[in-house]
Scaffold this motif. Structure first.
Motif, mmCIF file in Angstrom:
data_model
loop_
_atom_site.group_PDB
_atom_site.id
_atom_site.type_symbol
_atom_site.label_atom_id
_atom_site.label_comp_id
_atom_site.label_asym_id
_atom_site.label_seq_id
_atom_site.Cartn_x
_atom_site.Cartn_y
_atom_site.Cartn_z
ATOM 1 N N LYS A 42 52.148 -19.386 39.051
ATOM 2 C CA LYS A 42 50.776 -18.894 39.171
ATOM 3 C C LYS A 42 50.740 -17.373 39.300
ATOM 4 N N CYS A 45 51.106 -15.750 35.911
ATOM 5 C CA CYS A 45 49.905 -15.873 35.083
ATOM 6 C C CYS A 45 48.711 -15.134 35.663
ATOM 7 N N ILE A 56 54.763 -8.031 31.677
ATOM 8 C CA ILE A 56 54.696 -8.991 30.589
ATOM 9 C C ILE A 56 54.736 -8.210 29.278
ATOM 10 N N LEU A 61 51.238 -6.588 34.567
ATOM 11 C CA LEU A 61 50.306 -7.706 34.445
ATOM 12 C C LEU A 61 48.900 -7.319 34.884
ATOM 13 N N ARG A 69 44.990 -11.335 28.886
ATOM 14 C CA ARG A 69 45.954 -12.205 29.560
ATOM 15 C C ARG A 69 45.942 -13.604 28.950
ATOM 16 N N ILE A 73 49.570 -15.117 27.870
ATOM 17 C CA ILE A 73 50.310 -16.103 28.651
ATOM 18 C C ILE A 73 49.409 -17.280 28.995
ATOM 19 N N THR A 74 49.913 -18.482 28.774
ATOM 20 C CA THR A 74 49.183 -19.713 29.043
ATOM 21 C C THR A 74 49.885 -20.495 30.136
ATOM 22 N N TYR A 75 49.126 -20.948 31.118
ATOM 23 C CA TYR A 75 49.663 -21.777 32.208
ATOM 24 C C TYR A 75 49.220 -23.221 31.988
ATOM 25 N N SER A 151 49.113 -17.924 22.563
ATOM 26 C CA SER A 151 49.682 -16.913 23.452
ATOM 27 C C SER A 151 51.174 -16.776 23.166
ATOM 28 N N LEU A 155 53.758 -21.322 29.910
ATOM 29 C CA LEU A 155 54.436 -21.711 31.138
ATOM 30 C C LEU A 155 54.037 -23.135 31.505
#
Length: 244
Positions: A42, A45, A56, A61, A69, A73-75, A151, A155
C-alpha cells in the motif's frame, strides 16, 4: 523500476522501519504473518503515508498526481470489494480505462472492444454481476482490469490466498501472459507458487529484509529454516515443511 530508501510506515504504530531496496524487474515478496507485506504494498502505491523515499521509475512517488499514479502502478488487493451490488463484469473492467479517459467524456468504442477481447480470453461473461463471481473468477477479473489500465507496474497482494488449486493454476497462467515490459510484484505466503514464478525474492523479517537476486539461494532447506524457524524436508522438489 522501484527504489525504496529508509522507508518507515504503518497504521497506529510503525510496522516497517527503515527499509531500503531496489528492483527493476519482477519481484516476489514473502515473510511471516503480520510482518508488513501488505503495508509495503500500500505504501508503494501511495495508499499509506510514509517516511523515507519511494522512487517509481526514478521519480519520487509523492510527485505523481493521482492520474499519473494510476497510469504507472496498479494495486490488486487479496479480495475484490465492490460497493455496487449490480455492477457487471464489463462495467468493472471498463473502469480500468478511467485514468486514460478525457474529463467529461465517455469511454470509446475502442475501449469497449478491448474489454470484450479481454473477457473472451479470460472466459468471463460481460453481463454477469461481479458479486456473483467465484474467488478465482474475481482474480481473473482484476487482472483484466489491470491489463486495460496499462500501468507499467502491477502489484498483486496475496493473489492465490482464497483460490483452490485449479484457480491458482489459472491465475499463474494468466500472470505469465502479462506483457514482459510490465513489472510484476507478487506478495504471497505460498512458497510453491513463489518458487514456480522464479522471480527475484524479497523476504521481510523482524530485523528488516533480505533481497535474493537469485531465487534458488532462498529455496534451500537451510535458508528456509533460518527464515521461518521450522524445518523443511531436504529431499522435496518443492518447499515442504517437515511436520514429523
Amino acid at each position: 523500476m522501484i527504489s525504496v530508501s529508509n522507508l518507515s510506515c504503518g497504521y497506529d504504530k510503525t510496522v516497517l522501519n527503515a527499509l531500503s531496496f531496489s528492483c527493476g524487474e519482477n519481484l516476489a515478496v514473502l515473510g511471516p504473518n503480520g510482518i508488513g507485506k501488505s503495508t509495503l504494498a500500500k505504501a508503494l502505491c501511495g495508499l499509506l503515508p510514509y517516511e523515507g523515499e519511494i522512487l517509481i521509475n526514478g521519480r519520487p512517488l509523492e510527485t505523481y498526481s493521482s492520474g499519473e499514479r494510476a497510469k504507472t502502478i496498479t494495486y490488486i488487493p487479496p479480495k475484490l470489494t465492490s460497493f455496487d451490488a449490480y455492477i457487471t463484469v464489463e462495467e468493472f473492467v471498463l473502469m480500468g480505462r478511467y485514468p486514460h479517459k478525457p474529463a467529461l467524456s465517455g469511454y470509446t468504442e475502442e475501449d469497449r472492444q478491448r474489454v470484450a477481447a479481454l473477457l473472451r480470453e479470460s472466459g468471463l461473461e460481460p453481463g454477469h454481476a461481479v458479486t456473483a463471481l467465484s474467488s478465482g473468477q474475481q482474480q481473473l477479473l482484476l487482472i483484466a482490469q489491470a491489463l486495460l489500465q496499462e500501468s507499467s507496474i502491477i502489484l498483486f497482494d496475496e493473489p492465490t490466498a482464497n483460490l483452490d488449486p485449479k484457480h491458482a493454476h489459472d491465475f499463474y497462467r494468466a500472470l505469465k501472459k502479462l506483457p514482459r515490459q510490465t513489472q510484476k510484484v507478487v506478495i504471497t505466503h505460498d512458497l510453491h507458487f513463489a518458487k514456480a514464478l522464479g522471480y527475484p525474492l524479497l523476504f521481510l523479517h523482524e530485523e528488516g529484509l533480505r533481497l535474493y537476486r537469485e531465487p534458488k539461494a532462498f529455496f534451500t532447506p537451510e535458508n528456509l529454516e533460518s527464515c521461518y524457524g521450522v524445518a523443511f524436508r531436504p529431499d522435496a522438489e518443492s518447499p515442504e515443511v517437515a511436520y514429523d
